[in-house]
Enzyme design. Structure first.
Site, PDB file in Angstrom:
ATOM      1  N   HIS A  61     -46.446  21.368  19.509  1.00  0.00           N
ATOM      2  CA  HIS A  61     -47.788  20.849  19.845  1.00  0.00           C
ATOM      3  C   HIS A  61     -48.836  21.238  18.800  1.00  0.00           C
ATOM      4  O   HIS A  61     -49.969  20.777  18.869  1.00  0.00           O
ATOM      5  CB  HIS A  61     -48.243  21.379  21.212  1.00  0.00           C
ATOM      6  CG  HIS A  61     -47.375  20.935  22.345  1.00  0.00           C
ATOM      7  ND1 HIS A  61     -47.065  19.608  22.564  1.00  0.00           N
ATOM      8  CD2 HIS A  61     -46.729  21.639  23.318  1.00  0.00           C
ATOM      9  CE1 HIS A  61     -46.272  19.523  23.625  1.00  0.00           C
ATOM     10  NE2 HIS A  61     -46.043  20.739  24.099  1.00  0.00           N
ATOM     11  N   ASP A 117     -37.661  18.124  24.059  1.00  0.00           N
ATOM     12  CA  ASP A 117     -38.539  18.878  24.961  1.00  0.00           C
ATOM     13  C   ASP A 117     -39.217  17.841  25.872  1.00  0.00           C
ATOM     14  O   ASP A 117     -39.480  16.715  25.450  1.00  0.00           O
ATOM     15  CB  ASP A 117     -39.593  19.626  24.133  1.00  0.00           C
ATOM     16  CG  ASP A 117     -40.495  20.496  24.981  1.00  0.00           C
ATOM     17  OD1 ASP A 117     -40.264  21.723  25.018  1.00  0.00           O
ATOM     18  OD2 ASP A 117     -41.453  19.965  25.612  1.00  0.00           O
ATOM     19  N   HIS A 153     -42.161  17.562  26.872  1.00  0.00           N
ATOM     20  CA  HIS A 153     -43.508  17.177  26.449  1.00  0.00           C
ATOM     21  C   HIS A 153     -43.454  16.506  25.074  1.00  0.00           C
ATOM     22  O   HIS A 153     -42.606  16.849  24.256  1.00  0.00           O
ATOM     23  CB  HIS A 153     -44.414  18.415  26.376  1.00  0.00           C
ATOM     24  CG  HIS A 153     -44.474  19.177  27.667  1.00  0.00           C
ATOM     25  ND1 HIS A 153     -43.712  20.296  27.897  1.00  0.00           N
ATOM     26  CD2 HIS A 153     -45.186  18.939  28.791  1.00  0.00           C
ATOM     27  CE1 HIS A 153     -43.961  20.733  29.131  1.00  0.00           C
ATOM     28  NE2 HIS A 153     -44.833  19.935  29.700  1.00  0.00           N
ATOM     29  N   ASP A 188     -37.234  22.064  29.077  1.00  0.00           N
ATOM     30  CA  ASP A 188     -38.088  21.851  30.250  1.00  0.00           C
ATOM     31  C   ASP A 188     -37.911  20.478  30.881  1.00  0.00           C
ATOM     32  O   ASP A 188     -38.589  20.155  31.863  1.00  0.00           O
ATOM     33  CB  ASP A 188     -39.565  22.139  29.915  1.00  0.00           C
ATOM     34  CG  ASP A 188     -39.978  21.646  28.545  1.00  0.00           C
ATOM     35  OD1 ASP A 188     -39.194  20.917  27.900  1.00  0.00           O
ATOM     36  OD2 ASP A 188     -41.089  21.997  28.102  1.00  0.00           O
TER      37      ASP A 188
HETATM   38 ZN   LIG Z   1     -42.388  21.400  26.657  1.00  0.00          ZN
END
Ligand SMILES: [Zn+2]
Length: 336
Positions: free
Chosen positions: A121, A162, A164, A249
């Site tokens: 991120h 992941d 996200h 996740d």
């Molecule tokens: Zn994540």
């Protein structure tokens, strides 16, 4: 036998109060890998220099991190804490991500890098593409790997599974036509980016491939998308090495997201990548996915042969999403 890269420095990045991103995550992964016989741990001790970080992030952001690390404990933003050892942990994680690339160039294997704090991120100046925070990330480790690998390969492929969206990675390489970034993520959650029609900057259009899945998507949805999108891309570019932003996740009951993967997807992904050298850089994962995901990924890479057909019952939403992606990308890449 897959190799695990670990530097104990990464455990020193610690929250003051309970936080989902904490050193236990890496300990859980290590414990479970060892219990399944994955004992080939390469102990790393070096750190990247600030100059190496400046190839990816701008000076102002890096100086901010250095300054905040000089305080005893603080927050970069509401999600992302910084303690006195955060800078050292982040420099160690970044260095391991680059060293894994060097190893992967020498021997074909899976190099599983235990990075903390995570990285995908973190954009050029921190928060990327309008995200509300850095999402626990400090320096973008996978971008460090990709930047180095670019010196040895014409095209670099990053697969980010992941849950996200890897908004930092996408931002950093937005205009880089030599970085193919394929991102599996849950639609509509943090950081709110990763739209199908976000394809890369003018000269790099079609090299950023976003696969946003509906909540409660399953192994079947992910496997279908992999077969339809990832397989043809790998076949076309024939990379020697594949980089993976491996968050766990998207495993069911993670707590921070609601994709319902099981061991099956991670075994499948490992198996599908077993032809290549793989540099797998740890991103998120906050629940039981830490226990079962990495082991499954390594097992798949090493020995598992999945009967693909058994798992291909994607939802109508996933079929529509995958078809849209194929249509959009086919304008730029002569693959689909
Ligand atoms: Zn994540």
């Amino acid at each position: 036998m897959p190799k695990i890269l670990f530097n104990p420095e990464v455990l020193k990045h610690k929250p003051k109060f309970y936080h989902v991103e904490n050193p236990e995550r890496v300990k859980i992964i290590l414990e479970n890998l060892k219990s399944k016989g994955y004992n080939d741990i390469i102990l790393m001790t070096e750190k990247s220099t600030i100059d190496e970080i400046l190839k990816i992030h701008d000076k102002e952001y890096v100086e901010t991190i250095i300054n905040l690390s000089n305080l005893n404990f603080t927050y970069y933003d509401t999600d992302t804490y910084i303690c006195k050892d955060t800078l050292d942990a982040a420099l160690s994680a970044f260095k391991m991500s680059k060293d894994a690339v060097k190893l992967s160039l020498k021997n074909k294997d899976l190099y599983f890098v235990l990075t903390r704090p995570p990285g995908h991120h973190a954009g050029i100046s921190g928060r990327a593409l309008g995200a509300p925070s850095n999402g626990f990330c400090i320096f973008n480790n996978i971008c460090g790997s990709a930047y180095l690998l670019k010196k040895f390969m014409k095209k670099v492929i990053i697969i980010d599974f992941d849950v996200h969206h890897g908004n930092g990675t996408q931002e950093i390489f937005w205009n880089d036509e030599d970085i193919i970034h394929i991102d599996f993520h849950q639609k509509g959650i943090y950081p709110g980016t990763g739209d199908i029609f976000d394809l890369g900057g003018d000269n790099a259009r079609g090299t950023k491939i976003n696969l946003p899945f509906k909540s409660h998507s399953t192994d079947s949805d992910y496997i279908y998308a992999w077969i339809e999108i990832v397989d043809p891309i790998l076949k076309y570019f024939k990379p020697k090495i594949v980089l993976v932003s491996s968050g766990f996740d998207a495993y069911m009951n993670d707590g921070l997201a609601s994709i319902d993967l099981t061991e099956t997807f991670y075994k499948f992904a490992g198996y599908k990548l077993s032809k290549y050298s793989v540099v797998s850089v740890l991103e998120g994962g906050y629940g039981i996915g830490l226990k079962y995901g990495p082991v499954s990924f390594l097992e798949g890479y090493e020995k598992l042969n999945i009967e693909e057909d058994k798992y291909i019952f994607p939802s109508e939403d996933t079929k529509l999403m995958v078809n849209t992606v194929k249509n959009v990308i086919s304008e730029y890449l002569d693959i689909f």
